[in-house]
Design an enzyme around this catalytic site. Structure first.
Site, PDB file in Angstrom:
ATOM      1  N   SER B 140     -51.711 -24.778 -57.416  1.00  0.00           N
ATOM      2  CA  SER B 140     -50.406 -25.438 -57.383  1.00  0.00           C
ATOM      3  C   SER B 140     -50.479 -26.771 -58.145  1.00  0.00           C
ATOM      4  O   SER B 140     -50.899 -26.796 -59.313  1.00  0.00           O
ATOM      5  CB  SER B 140     -49.989 -25.629 -55.925  1.00  0.00           C
ATOM      6  OG  SER B 140     -48.658 -26.042 -55.832  1.00  0.00           O
ATOM      7  N   ASP B 309     -44.941 -15.086 -55.255  1.00  0.00           N
ATOM      8  CA  ASP B 309     -44.773 -16.538 -55.353  1.00  0.00           C
ATOM      9  C   ASP B 309     -43.500 -16.819 -56.142  1.00  0.00           C
ATOM     10  O   ASP B 309     -43.456 -16.599 -57.348  1.00  0.00           O
ATOM     11  CB  ASP B 309     -46.000 -17.142 -56.042  1.00  0.00           C
ATOM     12  CG  ASP B 309     -45.938 -18.664 -56.134  1.00  0.00           C
ATOM     13  OD1 ASP B 309     -44.899 -19.261 -55.795  1.00  0.00           O
ATOM     14  OD2 ASP B 309     -46.961 -19.254 -56.537  1.00  0.00           O
ATOM     15  N   HIS B 342     -46.187 -18.463 -52.391  1.00  0.00           N
ATOM     16  CA  HIS B 342     -46.979 -19.530 -52.996  1.00  0.00           C
ATOM     17  C   HIS B 342     -48.214 -19.867 -52.152  1.00  0.00           C
ATOM     18  O   HIS B 342     -49.278 -20.184 -52.694  1.00  0.00           O
ATOM     19  CB  HIS B 342     -46.090 -20.762 -53.167  1.00  0.00           C
ATOM     20  CG  HIS B 342     -46.726 -21.873 -53.930  1.00  0.00           C
ATOM     21  ND1 HIS B 342     -47.152 -21.725 -55.228  1.00  0.00           N
ATOM     22  CD2 HIS B 342     -47.030 -23.147 -53.593  1.00  0.00           C
ATOM     23  CE1 HIS B 342     -47.673 -22.876 -55.648  1.00  0.00           C
ATOM     24  NE2 HIS B 342     -47.623 -23.739 -54.670  1.00  0.00           N
TER      25      HIS B 342
END
Lengths: 371, 371
Positions: B140, B309, B342
């Site tokens: 991320s 995601d 995610h």
């Protein structure tokens, strides 16, 4: 229209005395067979079409759909828009005085459901002498009302038009609604719902609620196309500001939408409407079986969804269609490839608008005995 | 590690004096070639793996990935976790005293960028005598740092591991960040960022910010599976409550996550980190051309994304891969079919974990001259 007879609500309470504000367009024919009920979604009202005299900005929320020569042609149909109970646009809501106390209901306004709205709409139809609608239609939350009509009063509508809707909210939908509610409830100016008496409005909460809601109405692609990473001060050097102000166009747009909304919308109404959305789940009484829930419907259905709608995706509309098909109902389904996400149901998309027009042509033909 | 030399920031300001808190795992080898830098995401820290003595709950945020015998094997690699500037877990941040005033920085803490973090991490590496990392890795926002390393210090890393990341936020990503920021900024307890002096914390704002963030970390499907429309009081009759309290499990879960977060996270840090996310866009200096932005990289890349995601979708990782391929870089890309959205990058998914393990085996083999 004022109602003095108490309305029994799904949640157990009653509304002792209430008023429904409504607008009509076109002329009711002699046998009262050409009435169309248009149900509104979250932040809309009875003001479906046209504009008020001297106020050119007051265009109805579905003016592209309803009017003379438009898909729902008011030269043919008698269209009714009703403001729902709990709203902030005229019908009895939390900002009005509770006859029992003389003070505004505030947070004590009973939590109303889609089914309660339909019950009240049916009482209005009674008073207007409309035994059966040519069609009941709506988009999003309005589509839920149309769907509820088809189940609660199967004989009272010949057609049911359900656009960009769903038979129930998903966990993600509920989650977004709860974020909005928490934003409002935790705003100190909410004052436990009695902000009216304090001369304040929980604007910050409403603003955040609207911002998060608005994101879910637009498609990711559409946002990318319209805003992308465009900076707001692009003209002044295209530089990041390195503070917590506005850098990007999308921030400016969303904050503006939030600000505007917080100026006119009622916080208690927002809470009520999100709960009505969360609670809607007609299959719940049938152990989750939507086919059973729709078994007693008799209307013919038009269902439409939009490819980029991630709030109520096409999959949800397909569930409705499948349950109707399993019940051997007549159903027309349009899955429209459109870029504008959930908001598409309010917008001008030729394929969509033409589909609705064609469907209403057929309703009209049916009324002339030419079906 | 304390740094007395001022750090020049991308936004124009400087940090006169600052401290970076870091942890290390494993042993640096004689030629200092086995160091791996792990960069953290939004709410994590330098505490990547293991637990603190006597505190079995203090498990590192990537403990399933880093440790003896784990994919990033600390029997082989010397792993470093650094807490980023502006954070609330030890490195210099808005809650610390500004040496110029003696008072907490608050909202006056300079807006730091991914590139600033990398610059500070590089200075830490200098002090530790690490000229070149075997790998820099992150998920991320951590993946953005790894990517920035590959561009800013191409000679200082042999491998770059970028997981569930993106070369830039979309308008929708920025929109969600701005909702979170507005929730915090409009909380009266934020006090213009100086809440420390007032003995308050903008918990309501942080709570809403976390709730909306959390929704974007989970997949729609995963939420449906875990929560669906389950009621919280299912045991007590499975009835709707008809108030603004908690009806659904998902509400209970999200509010709990929000509450927990608001107890330990700093509001100014949240604002800073969302801005760092928004600003990251290495292609910006190249007129949007990511291939040009990555032209001077020399590392070998491992890029991974997760099918569900929707925050940083596989498409964004593919953009990185495509730009690398156009630059004729060595790149391994894993698009993992995983249900957890995610958050998948932090979870135990055998295919994912095994891919990372295999990649680090290869890094290790390369170090032994067996590549």
């Amino acid at each position: 229209m004022r109602f003095a007879e108490p309305l029994q609500l799904q949640g157990g309470g009653t509304l002792a005395d209430y008023t429904l504000v409504y607008e009509t367009y076109g002329t009711l024919n002699a046998d009262k067979s050409n009435a169309v009920l248009v149900c509104h979604a979250l932040n809309a009202s009875h003001h479906v079409a046209g504009m008020y005299e001297g106020d050119p900005k007051s265009i109805g929320w579905w003016d592209n759909m309803v009017g003379p020569g438009k898909p729902v042609d008011t030269d043919r149909f008698f269209v009714i828009g009703v403001n729902n109970l709990g709203s902030c646009f005229g019908s009895t809501g939390p900002m009005h005085a509770n006859p029992a106390t003389g003070k505004p209901y505030g947070a004590s306004f009973p939590v109303v459901t889609v089914e309660d709205w339909v019950a009240a709409q049916a009482l209005l139809a009674d008073k207007l002498g409309i035994a059966q609608f040519a069609a009941v239609m709506g988009g999003s939350l309005g589509g839920m009302q149309a769907l509820a009509w088809s189940m609660m009063h199967p004989q009272r509508l010949r057609h049911c038009v359900v656009i960009a809707s769903t038979p129930k909210l998903s966990a993600q939908n509920i989650a977004f609604n709860d974020v909005a509610r928490q934003a409002i409830l935790s705003d100190p100016d909410y004052r436990g719902g009695d902000f009216y008496a304090h001369g304040v409005v929980p604007k910050n909460g409403l603003r955040v609620a609207r911002m998060v809601g608005h994101i879910t109405y637009l498609s990711d692609d559409d946002m990318a196309e319209k805003f992308g990473r465009k900076l707001r001060n692009a003209a002044e050097g295209n530089a990041y500001k390195f503070d917590f102000g506005i850098d990007f166009e999308i921030e400016s747009y969303l904050r503006y939408q939030g600000d505007k909304f917080s100026e006119y919308f009622d916080a208690n109404t927002y809470l009520l409407i999100t709960k009505a959305l969360d609670y809607f789940d007609p299959a719940r009484a049938f152990d989750g079986d939507l086919t059973q829930a729709l078994a007693n419907t008799t209307a013919e259905f038009f269902v439409a969804s939009f490819s980029t709608d991630w709030r109520f995706s096409p999959e949800r509309s397909r569930e409705i269609v499948q349950a109707l098909v399993c019940n051997r109902r007549r159903v027309t389904y349009a899955e429209i490839d459109a870029p504008h996400g959930h908001d598409a149901f309010l917008l001008e998309d030729a394929r969509y608008i033409n589909m609705v027009r064609a469907y209403y042509e057929r309703i009209w033909d049916g009324m002339k005995g030419q079906a």
